[in-house]
Write a protein that holds these residues in place. Structure first.
Motif, PDB file in Angstrom:
ATOM      1  N   ALA A 200     -17.399  35.118  14.482  1.00  0.00           N
ATOM      2  CA  ALA A 200     -16.134  34.458  14.193  1.00  0.00           C
ATOM      3  C   ALA A 200     -15.185  34.615  15.369  1.00  0.00           C
ATOM      4  CB  ALA A 200     -15.505  35.041  12.930  1.00  0.00           C
ATOM      5  N   ALA A 201     -14.253  33.684  15.480  1.00  0.00           N
ATOM      6  CA  ALA A 201     -13.312  33.700  16.600  1.00  0.00           C
ATOM      7  C   ALA A 201     -11.913  33.323  16.141  1.00  0.00           C
ATOM      8  CB  ALA A 201     -13.770  32.715  17.679  1.00  0.00           C
ATOM      9  N   ARG A 202     -10.931  33.890  16.822  1.00  0.00           N
ATOM     10  CA  ARG A 202      -9.533  33.549  16.542  1.00  0.00           C
ATOM     11  C   ARG A 202      -8.711  33.746  17.805  1.00  0.00           C
ATOM     12  NH1 ARG A 202      -5.816  37.815  15.299  1.00  0.00           N
ATOM     13  NH2 ARG A 202      -4.735  36.373  13.901  1.00  0.00           N
ATOM     14  N   TYR A 203      -7.633  33.007  17.900  1.00  0.00           N
ATOM     15  CA  TYR A 203      -6.676  33.233  18.978  1.00  0.00           C
ATOM     16  C   TYR A 203      -5.753  34.365  18.537  1.00  0.00           C
ATOM     17  CZ  TYR A 203      -8.273  28.872  21.017  1.00  0.00           C
ATOM     18  OH  TYR A 203      -9.047  27.896  21.586  1.00  0.00           O
ATOM     19  N   GLY A 204      -5.614  35.347  19.401  1.00  0.00           N
ATOM     20  CA  GLY A 204      -4.758  36.473  19.049  1.00  0.00           C
ATOM     21  C   GLY A 204      -5.522  37.773  19.112  1.00  0.00           C
ATOM     22  N   SER A 205      -5.065  38.732  18.347  1.00  0.00           N
ATOM     23  CA  SER A 205      -5.644  40.071  18.391  1.00  0.00           C
ATOM     24  C   SER A 205      -6.787  40.207  17.395  1.00  0.00           C
ATOM     25  CB  SER A 205      -4.560  41.107  18.095  1.00  0.00           C
ATOM     26  OG  SER A 205      -3.973  40.841  16.842  1.00  0.00           O
ATOM     27  N   ILE A 206      -7.518  41.296  17.514  1.00  0.00           N
ATOM     28  CA  ILE A 206      -8.601  41.575  16.580  1.00  0.00           C
ATOM     29  C   ILE A 206      -8.037  41.693  15.168  1.00  0.00           C
ATOM     30  CG2 ILE A 206     -10.455  43.162  15.956  1.00  0.00           C
ATOM     31  CD1 ILE A 206     -10.332  44.302  18.773  1.00  0.00           C
ATOM     32  N   SER A 207      -8.798  41.177  14.222  1.00  0.00           N
ATOM     33  CA  SER A 207      -8.444  41.348  12.823  1.00  0.00           C
ATOM     34  C   SER A 207      -9.711  41.603  12.023  1.00  0.00           C
ATOM     35  CB  SER A 207      -7.739  40.095  12.290  1.00  0.00           C
ATOM     36  OG  SER A 207      -7.561  40.181  10.888  1.00  0.00           O
ATOM     37  N   SER A 208      -9.587  42.382  10.969  1.00  0.00           N
ATOM     38  CA  SER A 208     -10.734  42.608  10.078  1.00  0.00           C
ATOM     39  C   SER A 208     -10.687  41.701   8.862  1.00  0.00           C
ATOM     40  CB  SER A 208     -10.764  44.073   9.642  1.00  0.00           C
ATOM     41  OG  SER A 208      -9.588  44.387   8.929  1.00  0.00           O
ATOM     42  N   HIS A 209      -9.724  40.798   8.821  1.00  0.00           N
ATOM     43  CA  HIS A 209      -9.540  39.924   7.666  1.00  0.00           C
ATOM     44  C   HIS A 209     -10.205  38.574   7.894  1.00  0.00           C
ATOM     45  CE1 HIS A 209      -6.829  42.869   6.033  1.00  0.00           C
ATOM     46  NE2 HIS A 209      -6.115  42.830   7.141  1.00  0.00           N
ATOM     47  N   ILE A 210     -11.007  38.197   6.946  1.00  0.00           N
ATOM     48  CA  ILE A 210     -11.768  36.958   7.059  1.00  0.00           C
ATOM     49  C   ILE A 210     -10.863  35.765   7.309  1.00  0.00           C
ATOM     50  CG2 ILE A 210     -13.234  35.359   5.754  1.00  0.00           C
ATOM     51  CD1 ILE A 210     -14.321  37.826   4.281  1.00  0.00           C
ATOM     52  N   TYR A 211      -9.761  35.679   6.604  1.00  0.00           N
ATOM     53  CA  TYR A 211      -8.932  34.474   6.642  1.00  0.00           C
ATOM     54  C   TYR A 211      -8.109  34.360   7.918  1.00  0.00           C
ATOM     55  CZ  TYR A 211     -10.436  34.186   1.870  1.00  0.00           C
ATOM     56  OH  TYR A 211     -11.214  34.119   0.742  1.00  0.00           O
ATOM     57  N   ASP A 212      -8.178  35.364   8.766  1.00  0.00           N
ATOM     58  CA  ASP A 212      -7.498  35.287  10.065  1.00  0.00           C
ATOM     59  C   ASP A 212      -8.321  34.527  11.095  1.00  0.00           C
ATOM     60  OD1 ASP A 212      -5.916  38.586   9.959  1.00  0.00           O
ATOM     61  OD2 ASP A 212      -5.256  36.620   9.227  1.00  0.00           O
ATOM     62  N   TYR A 213      -9.583  34.267  10.790  1.00  0.00           N
ATOM     63  CA  TYR A 213     -10.471  33.639  11.759  1.00  0.00           C
ATOM     64  C   TYR A 213     -10.591  32.137  11.510  1.00  0.00           C
ATOM     65  CZ  TYR A 213     -11.527  38.171  13.602  1.00  0.00           C
ATOM     66  OH  TYR A 213     -11.406  39.392  14.202  1.00  0.00           O
ATOM     67  N   ASP A 214     -10.487  31.393  12.604  1.00  0.00           N
ATOM     68  CA  ASP A 214     -10.476  29.933  12.516  1.00  0.00           C
ATOM     69  C   ASP A 214     -11.840  29.301  12.752  1.00  0.00           C
ATOM     70  OD1 ASP A 214      -7.510  30.420  14.305  1.00  0.00           O
ATOM     71  OD2 ASP A 214      -7.585  29.750  12.217  1.00  0.00           O
ATOM     72  N   TYR A 215     -12.700  30.001  13.468  1.00  0.00           N
ATOM     73  CA  TYR A 215     -13.982  29.417  13.854  1.00  0.00           C
ATOM     74  C   TYR A 215     -15.110  30.344  13.439  1.00  0.00           C
ATOM     75  CZ  TYR A 215     -10.718  26.829  16.749  1.00  0.00           C
ATOM     76  OH  TYR A 215      -9.662  26.083  17.186  1.00  0.00           O
ATOM     77  N   TRP A 216     -16.160  29.722  12.913  1.00  0.00           N
ATOM     78  CA  TRP A 216     -17.294  30.483  12.391  1.00  0.00           C
ATOM     79  C   TRP A 216     -18.609  29.866  12.814  1.00  0.00           C
ATOM     80  CZ3 TRP A 216     -16.873  34.916   9.443  1.00  0.00           C
ATOM     81  CH2 TRP A 216     -15.594  35.238   9.017  1.00  0.00           C
ATOM     82  N   GLY A 217     -19.593  30.724  13.052  1.00  0.00           N
ATOM     83  CA  GLY A 217     -20.941  30.241  13.269  1.00  0.00           C
ATOM     84  C   GLY A 217     -21.657  30.076  11.944  1.00  0.00           C
ATOM     85  N   GLN A 218     -22.892  29.576  12.020  1.00  0.00           N
ATOM     86  CA  GLN A 218     -23.677  29.329  10.809  1.00  0.00           C
ATOM     87  C   GLN A 218     -24.269  30.616  10.239  1.00  0.00           C
ATOM     88  OE1 GLN A 218     -24.150  26.436   9.115  1.00  0.00           O
ATOM     89  NE2 GLN A 218     -22.637  25.521  10.450  1.00  0.00           N
ATOM     90  N   GLY A 219     -24.439  31.602  11.081  1.00  0.00           N
ATOM     91  CA  GLY A 219     -24.990  32.871  10.618  1.00  0.00           C
ATOM     92  C   GLY A 219     -26.455  33.037  10.973  1.00  0.00           C
ATOM     93  N   THR A 220     -26.882  34.279  11.045  1.00  0.00           N
ATOM     94  CA  THR A 220     -28.281  34.607  11.315  1.00  0.00           C
ATOM     95  C   THR A 220     -28.705  35.726  10.372  1.00  0.00           C
ATOM     96  OG1 THR A 220     -29.873  35.191  13.054  1.00  0.00           O
ATOM     97  CG2 THR A 220     -27.707  36.245  13.185  1.00  0.00           C
ATOM     98  N   GLN A 221     -29.894  35.594   9.825  1.00  0.00           N
ATOM     99  CA  GLN A 221     -30.367  36.548   8.827  1.00  0.00           C
ATOM    100  C   GLN A 221     -30.928  37.798   9.488  1.00  0.00           C
ATOM    101  OE1 GLN A 221     -30.473  36.326   5.243  1.00  0.00           O
ATOM    102  NE2 GLN A 221     -31.067  38.490   5.465  1.00  0.00           N
ATOM    103  N   VAL A 222     -30.487  38.937   8.996  1.00  0.00           N
ATOM    104  CA  VAL A 222     -31.057  40.221   9.398  1.00  0.00           C
ATOM    105  C   VAL A 222     -31.624  40.886   8.145  1.00  0.00           C
ATOM    106  CG1 VAL A 222     -30.555  42.534  10.263  1.00  0.00           C
ATOM    107  CG2 VAL A 222     -29.512  40.534  11.361  1.00  0.00           C
ATOM    108  N   THR A 223     -32.892  41.214   8.198  1.00  0.00           N
ATOM    109  CA  THR A 223     -33.549  41.868   7.074  1.00  0.00           C
ATOM    110  C   THR A 223     -34.144  43.179   7.541  1.00  0.00           C
ATOM    111  OG1 THR A 223     -34.082  39.726   6.082  1.00  0.00           O
ATOM    112  CG2 THR A 223     -35.276  41.642   5.263  1.00  0.00           C
ATOM    113  N   VAL A 224     -33.746  44.257   6.888  1.00  0.00           N
ATOM    114  CA  VAL A 224     -34.240  45.588   7.238  1.00  0.00           C
ATOM    115  C   VAL A 224     -35.132  46.073   6.105  1.00  0.00           C
ATOM    116  CG1 VAL A 224     -33.630  47.916   7.929  1.00  0.00           C
ATOM    117  CG2 VAL A 224     -32.105  46.007   8.497  1.00  0.00           C
ATOM    118  N   SER A 225     -36.380  46.314   6.426  1.00  0.00           N
ATOM    119  CA  SER A 225     -37.330  46.776   5.415  1.00  0.00           C
ATOM    120  C   SER A 225     -37.393  48.298   5.418  1.00  0.00           C
ATOM    121  CB  SER A 225     -38.713  46.203   5.685  1.00  0.00           C
ATOM    122  OG  SER A 225     -39.203  46.664   6.930  1.00  0.00           O
ATOM    123  N   SER A 226     -37.459  48.851   4.228  1.00  0.00           N
ATOM    124  CA  SER A 226     -37.479  50.316   4.119  1.00  0.00           C
ATOM    125  C   SER A 226     -38.896  50.849   4.010  1.00  0.00           C
ATOM    126  CB  SER A 226     -36.665  50.748   2.903  1.00  0.00           C
ATOM    127  OG  SER A 226     -37.163  50.124   1.747  1.00  0.00           O
TER     128      SER A 226
END
Length: 123
Positions: free
Chosen positions: A97-123
């Motif tokens: 995710a990307a935003r103009y400004g400072s780092i934020s941990s809040h989802i709604y502060d981000y304006d741009y998002w990628g589609q995502g990539t799956q990470v699966t960790v097997s135990s």
């Protein structure tokens, strides 16, 4: 407009490592704070790590502190997430995710998002 494309996800055994990468389009990457979020099955999206415009400041969620590190390369318009000592609970779809400004941990502060990539960790 900023477009983000993630790569590097996959299946890994617990204790292993993966490196995710996010490539950004556009000429304003060096003006963007970047972050990684994840959404595990049945859970809400959560903040993982963020990095400031110049890369001097980072923020990492307690759940991954000491195991995950975020990097950026402004010359290549990329941000990466190095994930070590992976656990089954790290299984999720990871999004950049990307935003103009400072780092934020809040989802709604981000304006741009990628589609995502799956990470699966097997135990």
């Amino acid at each position: 407009q900023v477009q983000l494309v993630e790569s590097g996800g996959g299946l890994v055994q617990a204790g292993g490592s993966l490196r995710l990468s996010c490539a950004a389009s556009g000429r304003t990457f060096s003006s963007l704070a970047m972050a990684w979020f994840r959404r595990a099955p049945g859970k809400e999206r959560e903040f993982v790590a963020g990095i400031s415009v110049g890369g001097r400041m980072t923020s990492t969620a307690d759940s991954v502190k000491g195991r995950f590190t975020i990097y950026r390369d402004n010359a290549k318009n990329t941000v990466a997430l190095q994930m070590n000592s992976l656990k089954s609970e790290d299984t999720a779809v990871y999004s950049c995710a990307a935003r103009y400004g400072s780092i934020s941990s809040h989802i709604y502060d981000y304006d741009y998002w990628g589609q995502g990539t799956q990470v699966t960790v097997s135990s």
